[in-house]
Write an enzyme that holds these catalytic residues in place. Structure first.
Site, mmCIF file in Angstrom:
data_model
loop_
_atom_site.group_PDB
_atom_site.id
_atom_site.type_symbol
_atom_site.label_atom_id
_atom_site.label_comp_id
_atom_site.label_asym_id
_atom_site.label_seq_id
_atom_site.Cartn_x
_atom_site.Cartn_y
_atom_site.Cartn_z
ATOM 1 C CB THR A 22 10.274 -19.729 17.733
ATOM 2 O OG1 THR A 22 11.344 -18.796 17.920
ATOM 3 C CG2 THR A 22 10.337 -20.753 18.837
ATOM 4 C CD GLU A 41 8.662 -21.719 21.886
ATOM 5 O OE1 GLU A 41 7.738 -22.089 21.140
ATOM 6 O OE2 GLU A 41 9.126 -20.572 21.878
ATOM 7 C CE LYS A 46 -2.676 -5.287 28.329
ATOM 8 N NZ LYS A 46 -1.793 -5.301 27.139
ATOM 9 C CD1 TRP A 64 -7.584 -8.405 30.120
ATOM 10 C CD2 TRP A 64 -8.375 -9.495 28.345
ATOM 11 N NE1 TRP A 64 -7.786 -9.697 30.471
ATOM 12 C CE2 TRP A 64 -8.268 -10.390 29.400
ATOM 13 C CE3 TRP A 64 -8.835 -9.953 27.115
ATOM 14 C CZ2 TRP A 64 -8.630 -11.723 29.285
ATOM 15 C CZ3 TRP A 64 -9.194 -11.284 26.994
ATOM 16 C CH2 TRP A 64 -9.083 -12.148 28.070
HETATM 17 P P1 AMP Z 1 4.245 -21.596 16.647
HETATM 18 O O1 AMP Z 1 5.310 -21.913 17.598
HETATM 19 O O2 AMP Z 1 4.690 -20.792 15.460
HETATM 20 O O3 AMP Z 1 3.457 -22.793 16.232
HETATM 21 O O4 AMP Z 1 3.203 -20.625 17.376
HETATM 22 C C1 AMP Z 1 2.575 -21.003 18.576
HETATM 23 C C2 AMP Z 1 1.443 -20.064 18.904
HETATM 24 O O5 AMP Z 1 0.359 -20.212 17.971
HETATM 25 C C3 AMP Z 1 0.796 -20.338 20.241
HETATM 26 O O6 AMP Z 1 1.519 -19.814 21.310
HETATM 27 C C4 AMP Z 1 -0.565 -19.686 20.073
HETATM 28 O O7 AMP Z 1 -0.505 -18.282 20.285
HETATM 29 C C5 AMP Z 1 -0.875 -19.932 18.623
HETATM 30 N N1 AMP Z 1 -1.787 -21.086 18.511
HETATM 31 C C6 AMP Z 1 -1.454 -22.362 18.260
HETATM 32 N N2 AMP Z 1 -2.558 -23.137 18.192
HETATM 33 C C7 AMP Z 1 -3.613 -22.327 18.434
HETATM 34 C C8 AMP Z 1 -5.033 -22.525 18.518
HETATM 35 N N3 AMP Z 1 -5.599 -23.707 18.310
HETATM 36 N N4 AMP Z 1 -5.792 -21.456 18.814
HETATM 37 C C9 AMP Z 1 -5.251 -20.232 19.012
HETATM 38 N N5 AMP Z 1 -3.930 -19.984 18.930
HETATM 39 C C10 AMP Z 1 -3.114 -21.015 18.642
#
Ligand code: AMP
Length: 546
Positions: A185, A330, A440, A445
């Site tokens: 991640t 994840e 917040k 929020w």
């Molecule tokens: P990553 O593991 O780097 O792909 O990050 C995942 C995070 O990206 C998620 O937990 C969300 O917060 C954000 N995310 C992924 N897809 C979207 C989406 N379509 N709209 C808003 N946030 C997103």
């Protein structure tokens, strides 16, 4: 005997065998790092991945061993994926934009035995190599190259080891739970954490993303994964493309708008997949050159919220249907995708757009719930109104991070995503924020995603990040950091007035900060944590504290 069905493990090698057998001449086009384009197909990709499997066996690599890649999306990288995972080893894709310290950390944590790298990353490899404790072989993903050998004398060249092997190789019948790939991640706080996917989770995820109500992939598609192969396995696209026999166009290192527009037009791409920042540069380039990207029928936007203005532009100016999808490393990553239901068919175009702006519904294979994490994960209603922590479970969701003893799950087996969202009666998920990005104000929020969407609907705004700034009376108040479209002018007051009538009055941002460029992380997401550190005191410093 009551009878019995055949048991076949779900294996990644079956994906590539299927693609080679039934779609052998379907093209795999690759923009290479040296600027050339190679034309291959699924049959050739299969034989080269078997040659590589032979070469790795000869190097003494064993099932379960981890092999790292620092590479763009290209043909050799895809051959490595299949060669490594197909033979029971684990392909660890590394984001080259991590800090060198993090690269050292993830390679040592994964105990990688081999490091495949593009020639362009040689300086990076030279900078970290003395700190790598487990890497036995450095493989440069090129033909033999004396410049590279001069710096790294023991280097192996990919083309050498693949060319000298035969493509006679029997893929092993692995246990379907055998690990196949590893992604870390992005880790905004602390060290990155590894998610270890298996053959089974990868194959099931490939079914999941190919479904008509996910991204509806088929053998008639020409797929362009702009999302890097190190970002949650390019969202699973290269596996699903083999499953359905789609053609694949791999864009290499140049992901600027002009290169992408050019590649889409030249290779008649029908479906392209990536984060919003990528689409922004593509749209700007397409407007500049006048191309209508006629082959592009659909695109998938995920990784960050898709601005409504962007979806509208794709629809109205490019006749391209945008599918919004949500997920994370994840979750393999697909957690939800947005397609309409039959009940939406009578809606007007604008009403349909409103439905499609949400992150969509979970495909079969995953379940979503929202809970109040502060109240012992109390279940919250799916009424489209009540926000809560998004939790997920399913066939392709992490259980325990790599090298960790402790499960990553809640006590009742759900994974908490760290996102805040509502879910409506039809199951559509609407992400309001990352829990840590919420603003917040006086105990209530405000969704930063919503504030950003409104800012980006102004034609002068290229990118916007809404952050929480400290405020003596309300604790936090929103400030919007804005990057303008090149050449555009906009005053703070005009942008604040733009919010009038679009959002409840008390949620309107208190200030706007104009910046040259908003910092992005290695996967193209805005670095809001950095912006908060830089502008968290903005209101106090300017005395905007009423
Ligand atoms: P990553 O593991 O780097 O792909 O990050 C995942 C995070 O990206 C998620 O937990 C969300 O917060 C954000 N995310 C992924 N897809 C979207 C989406 N379509 N709209 C808003 N946030 C997103």
């Amino acid at each position: 005997m009551l009878g019995k069905m055949m048991h076949r493990p779900l294996l990644i090698s079956h994906l590539i065998q299927h693609a080679a057998r039934y779609h052998g001449d379907t093209p795999i086009i690759s923009r290479e790092t040296d600027g050339t384009t190679t034309h291959s197909d699924w049959a050739t990709l299969h034989s080269n991945s078997k040659r590589l499997a032979n070469a790795l066996t000869k190097l003494g690599i064993e099932q379960g061993d981890r092999l790292a890649t620092i590479a763009w999306n290209n043909r050799r990288h895809l051959e490595i994926w299949y060669g490594v995972s197909g033979s029971g080893m684990v392909c660890h894709t590394i984001n080259p934009r991590l800090f060198p310290q993090q690269i050292i950390y993830v390679i040592n944590d994964a105990q990688d035995q081999v490091l495949f790298f593009e020639k362009t990353f040689l300086p990076l490899v030279m900078g970290v190599k003395d700190h790598l404790t487990t890497v036995k072989h450095f493989v440069c993903m090129t033909p033999p190259d004396e410049e590279v050998r001069a710096q790294l004398p023991n280097v192996i060249f990919y083309d050498d080891i693949v060319d000298e092997q035969s493509d006679e190789f029997e893929w092993p019948e692995l246990d379907e739970n055998a690990p196949s790939s590893l992604c870390y991640t992005s880790g905004t706080t602390g060290n990155p954490k590894g998610v270890l996917y298996t053959n089974r989770t990868t194959v099931l995820h490939s079914f999941g993303i190919s479904l008509p109500d996910s991204i509806s992939l088929s053998a008639t598609d020409v797929v362009l994964p702009v999302v890097p192969m190190f970002h949650a396995n390019a969202w699973g696209l290269p596996y699903a493309a083999a499953m359905v026999g789609a053609a694949v166009v791999l864009p290499g290192p140049n992901l600027d708008g002009h290169s992408l527009a050019n590649i889409i037009d030249e290779h008649k791409v029908t479906l392209a997949v990536g984060v919003p920042t990528i689409w922004q540069t593509l749209l700007a380039a397409a407007k500049e050159t006048g191309t209508k990207l006629t082959s592009l029928r659909r695109n998938v936007i995920g990784g960050s919220a898709c601005p409504s203005s962007m979806m509208r532009t794709f629809r109205d100016e490019f006749d391209c249907e945008t599918m919004h999808a949500w997920g994370m490393t994840e979750t393999s990553p697909l957690g939800s995708a947005n397609q309409l239901k039959a009940k939406h068919s009578g809606l007007s175009d604008e009403e349909k757009l409103t439905v499609r702006l949400s992150q969509g519904r979970p495909p079969f294979g995953v379940e979503l719930r929202i809970v109040d994490a502060a109240q012992d994960n109390k279940l919250l209603p799916n009424d489209g109104q009540t926000p809560g922590n998004v939790q997920i479970k399913g066939y392709w969701i992490v259980d325990t991070y790599f090298n960790c003893e402790e499960s990553a799950l809640e006590s009742d087996g759900w994974f908490d995503t760290g996102d805040i969202a509502t879910i409506n009666e039809d199951g559509y998920l609407m992400i309001r924020d990352r829990a840590k990005d919420l603003i917040k104000s006086g105990g209530e929020w405000i969704s930063s995603v919503e504030l950003e969407d409104i800012a980006m609907s102004h034609p002068s705004v290229a990118m916007a990040a809404a952050i929480a700034a400290d405020h003596p009376k309300w604790d936090e108040r929103p400030v919007v950091i804005v990057q303008l479209v090149p050449g555009a002018e906009l005053s703070e007051k005009t942008l604040i007035d733009h919010y009038e009538g679009k959002i409840i009055k008390w949620q309107i941002p208190n200030a706007v900060v104009f910046v040259e460029s908003i910092p992005l992380n290695g996967t193209g997401k805005m670095l809001k944590k950095d912006l908060r550190e830089q502008y968290g005191n903005h209101l106090i410093e300017r005395g905007l504290i009423d």
